[in-house]
Design an enzyme around this catalytic site. Sequence first.
Site, PDB file in Angstrom:
ATOM      1  N   ASP A 139       0.862  -1.177   0.000  1.00  0.00           N
ATOM      2  CA  ASP A 139       0.000   0.000   0.000  1.00  0.00           C
ATOM      3  C   ASP A 139       0.903   1.232   0.000  1.00  0.00           C
ATOM      4  OD1 ASP A 139      -2.350   1.658   0.387  1.00  0.00           O
ATOM      5  OD2 ASP A 139      -1.818   1.803   2.496  1.00  0.00           O
ATOM      6  N   SER A 140       0.305   2.391  -0.197  1.00  0.00           N
ATOM      7  CA  SER A 140       1.079   3.628  -0.132  1.00  0.00           C
ATOM      8  C   SER A 140       1.595   3.872   1.285  1.00  0.00           C
ATOM      9  CB  SER A 140       0.198   4.798  -0.554  1.00  0.00           C
ATOM     10  OG  SER A 140      -0.931   4.868   0.304  1.00  0.00           O
ATOM     11  N   TYR A 171      -0.402   8.558  -2.089  1.00  0.00           N
ATOM     12  CA  TYR A 171      -0.478   8.292  -3.528  1.00  0.00           C
ATOM     13  C   TYR A 171      -1.683   9.034  -4.122  1.00  0.00           C
ATOM     14  CZ  TYR A 171       2.744   4.211  -3.595  1.00  0.00           C
ATOM     15  OH  TYR A 171       3.823   3.371  -3.542  1.00  0.00           O
ATOM     16  N   GLY A 172      -2.665   9.292  -3.270  1.00  0.00           N
ATOM     17  CA  GLY A 172      -3.976   9.751  -3.729  1.00  0.00           C
ATOM     18  C   GLY A 172      -4.017  11.046  -4.508  1.00  0.00           C
ATOM     19  N   CYS A 192      -4.232  -1.193  -2.109  1.00  0.00           N
ATOM     20  CA  CYS A 192      -4.386   0.256  -2.214  1.00  0.00           C
ATOM     21  C   CYS A 192      -5.260   0.509  -3.430  1.00  0.00           C
ATOM     22  CB  CYS A 192      -3.009   0.888  -2.411  1.00  0.00           C
ATOM     23  SG  CYS A 192      -3.043   2.652  -2.743  1.00  0.00           S
ATOM     24  N   ASN A 193      -6.343   1.229  -3.228  1.00  0.00           N
ATOM     25  CA  ASN A 193      -7.247   1.507  -4.345  1.00  0.00           C
ATOM     26  C   ASN A 193      -6.559   2.346  -5.417  1.00  0.00           C
ATOM     27  OD1 ASN A 193     -10.346   0.821  -3.585  1.00  0.00           O
ATOM     28  ND2 ASN A 193      -9.103   1.159  -1.773  1.00  0.00           N
ATOM     29  N   THR A 194      -5.779   3.324  -4.961  1.00  0.00           N
ATOM     30  CA  THR A 194      -5.145   4.234  -5.902  1.00  0.00           C
ATOM     31  C   THR A 194      -4.160   3.478  -6.797  1.00  0.00           C
ATOM     32  OG1 THR A 194      -5.309   5.865  -4.130  1.00  0.00           O
ATOM     33  CG2 THR A 194      -4.011   6.480  -6.043  1.00  0.00           C
ATOM     34  N   GLU A 229      -5.576   8.791   9.755  1.00  0.00           N
ATOM     35  CA  GLU A 229      -4.201   8.519  10.171  1.00  0.00           C
ATOM     36  C   GLU A 229      -3.848   9.258  11.460  1.00  0.00           C
ATOM     37  OE1 GLU A 229      -0.715   8.724   7.209  1.00  0.00           O
ATOM     38  OE2 GLU A 229      -2.264   7.351   6.536  1.00  0.00           O
ATOM     39  N   CYS A 236     -10.977   3.445  -0.366  1.00  0.00           N
ATOM     40  CA  CYS A 236      -9.630   3.732   0.124  1.00  0.00           C
ATOM     41  C   CYS A 236      -9.450   2.853   1.360  1.00  0.00           C
ATOM     42  CB  CYS A 236      -9.512   5.210   0.478  1.00  0.00           C
ATOM     43  SG  CYS A 236      -8.003   5.620   1.367  1.00  0.00           S
ATOM     44  N   THR A 237      -8.294   2.221   1.451  1.00  0.00           N
ATOM     45  CA  THR A 237      -8.103   1.219   2.510  1.00  0.00           C
ATOM     46  C   THR A 237      -8.179   1.811   3.928  1.00  0.00           C
ATOM     47  OG1 THR A 237      -5.752   1.443   2.035  1.00  0.00           O
ATOM     48  CG2 THR A 237      -6.862  -0.465   1.130  1.00  0.00           C
ATOM     49  N   HIS A 238      -7.974   3.119   4.028  1.00  0.00           N
ATOM     50  CA  HIS A 238      -8.072   3.766   5.350  1.00  0.00           C
ATOM     51  C   HIS A 238      -9.508   3.777   5.897  1.00  0.00           C
ATOM     52  CE1 HIS A 238      -4.179   5.455   4.370  1.00  0.00           C
ATOM     53  NE2 HIS A 238      -4.120   6.118   5.516  1.00  0.00           N
TER      54      HIS A 238
HETATM   55  N1  DGL Z   1      -4.417   3.618   0.745  1.00  0.00           N
HETATM   56  C1  DGL Z   1      -4.714   4.460  -0.379  1.00  0.00           C
HETATM   57  C2  DGL Z   1      -5.927   3.918  -1.156  1.00  0.00           C
HETATM   58  O1  DGL Z   1      -6.503   2.875  -0.817  1.00  0.00           O
HETATM   59  C3  DGL Z   1      -4.974   5.903  -0.030  1.00  0.00           C
HETATM   60  C4  DGL Z   1      -3.962   6.665   0.724  1.00  0.00           C
HETATM   61  C5  DGL Z   1      -3.077   7.542  -0.139  1.00  0.00           C
HETATM   62  O2  DGL Z   1      -3.547   8.545  -0.712  1.00  0.00           O
HETATM   63  O3  DGL Z   1      -1.912   7.201  -0.262  1.00  0.00           O
HETATM   64  O4  DGL Z   1      -6.316   4.514  -2.118  1.00  0.00           O
END
Ligand code: DGL
Length: 269
Positions: A12-13, A44-45, A76-78, A157, A189-191
């Site tokens: 993930d990011s 990453y977003g 990570c979705n992104t 976070e 988004c995984t968060h």
């Molecule tokens: N974990 C990233 C996702 O699932 C988002 C966090 C980021 O922007 O890095 O998209």
Amino acid sequence: MEDSKKPIGIFDSGIGGLTVAHAISKLMPEEQIVYFGDTAHLPYGDKSPELIHSFVQDISQFLIQKEQCKSVVIACNTASATSYEFLRDKHKGVFPIINVIDPIVEEIVKDSSIKKVGLIATKTTVESGVYQEKLKRRNPNIEMEVLATPLLAPMIEEGFSQDKISHSVIENYLSNPKFKDIDALILGCTHYVLIADEISEYFDGKVRLFDSTDILALKLRDILKKEGLLSKKKESKNKFYISDLTKGFSESASRFYGENLRLELMKLL
Ligand code: DGL
């Protein structure tokens, strides 16, 4: 070493993907996982697909070549939106590459009562149009509304949830008229898994929420089983690497994973 005994690579990011790692570990405790959180390049977003793509190449190389992983999960979705097709084609027939988007889309189309879906995610995920395209392809009649919610990941976070700040940010985003009458909401988004309860409360439990934890773990287990890659016995301990180690990340990592864990620094460049 037999392929089935090798670890599952998850990246993930940053630390958000630990929610996915935990779901995988819970469902398949006999699997060893190697996690890589690219905290040096987070978030990453709001980065370009090209830049994210270059990070993903380095990380997947590390997981496959150095850590000998039998499969790689893009938690990570992104990164799934920008780089899944590339990784899948590169490793076709050799390693299963799993992204967090397809299992959610598959699950949504199974439920015919869902007519209108909302998506909240990072700017890059929303702008990629990947969720929109995949969902429309599977069910052209489904209505979809998307919204970039960039304040959510840093808020989570920093530990804000079930308080005045999180209520106000969540309400600000979800009260958007786009989301009127949605039957389901994708937590893209995984968060966001960490504020799922609060989001559900906002909708009085009337909107079905989809995230990439259990859905993805089940999908991964099916794929590993089909490929004959399921481990029977855990050979080594899980490893959790991040590319920039700070006190803040160490403190919040256990909250994301839901158990105590120890992060190790791993610089790829
Ligand atoms: N974990 C990233 C996702 O699932 C988002 C966090 C980021 O922007 O890095 O998209």
